[in-house]
Motif scaffolding. Structure first.
Motif, mmCIF file in Angstrom:
data_model
loop_
_atom_site.group_PDB
_atom_site.id
_atom_site.type_symbol
_atom_site.label_atom_id
_atom_site.label_comp_id
_atom_site.label_asym_id
_atom_site.label_seq_id
_atom_site.Cartn_x
_atom_site.Cartn_y
_atom_site.Cartn_z
ATOM 1 N N PHE A 23 0.837 -1.200 0.000
ATOM 2 C CA PHE A 23 0.000 0.000 0.000
ATOM 3 C C PHE A 23 0.875 1.254 0.000
ATOM 4 O O PHE A 23 0.607 2.214 -0.731
ATOM 5 N N SER A 24 1.946 1.229 0.781
ATOM 6 C CA SER A 24 2.828 2.400 0.819
ATOM 7 C C SER A 24 3.589 2.570 -0.485
ATOM 8 O O SER A 24 3.929 3.696 -0.862
ATOM 9 N N LEU A 27 0.955 4.551 -2.309
ATOM 10 C CA LEU A 27 0.552 5.805 -1.693
ATOM 11 C C LEU A 27 1.672 6.851 -1.675
ATOM 12 O O LEU A 27 1.431 8.025 -1.992
ATOM 13 N N VAL A 31 1.513 10.725 -3.169
ATOM 14 C CA VAL A 31 1.646 11.899 -2.310
ATOM 15 C C VAL A 31 2.787 12.779 -2.803
ATOM 16 O O VAL A 31 2.672 14.012 -2.831
#
Length: 105
Positions: A23-24, A27, A31
């Motif tokens: 997920f990171s 993400l 960002v």
């Protein structure tokens, strides 16, 4: 009420860690792009995170495999199981020691 021996199995924490890491990997670059970073920088960050995630996943799986082997080995019957064995000298505890109740000052 389940007995202690039939408790629910432990959750697969390694899978949870890998899911959050994946997920990171998505993400963090989003960002970075949102806050004005370059596309190349965000892509490089995504590749770095993906490589770190893959390495951690491999180490976690290897650790789980080793722990499973250790549990299996401990469950196997041993030649000394059921016998009481004390090895070496000085393994017998207890007894009085000189000056044991004297406070140190």
């Amino acid at each position: 009420m389940p007995s202690p021996r039939t408790a629910a199995p432990a959750p697969d924490t390694a899978t949870d860690v890998v899911r959050w890491a994946a997920f990171s990997c998505v993400l963090v670059p989003l960002v970075l792009l949102w806050y004005g970073s370059s596309l190349v920088g965000a892509a490089g960050t995504a590749l770095g995170l993906a490589a770190a995630t893959a390495a951690c996943r491999a180490l976690l799986r290897r650790s789980e495999h080793g722990a499973a082997l250790l549990r299996a080995a401990q469950g196997a019957p041993s030649a000394t199981r059921g016998r009481r064995h004390r090895g070496g000298t000085g393994t017998r505890g207890g007894g009085r020691r000189p000056g044991g109740s004297t406070p140190v000052g």
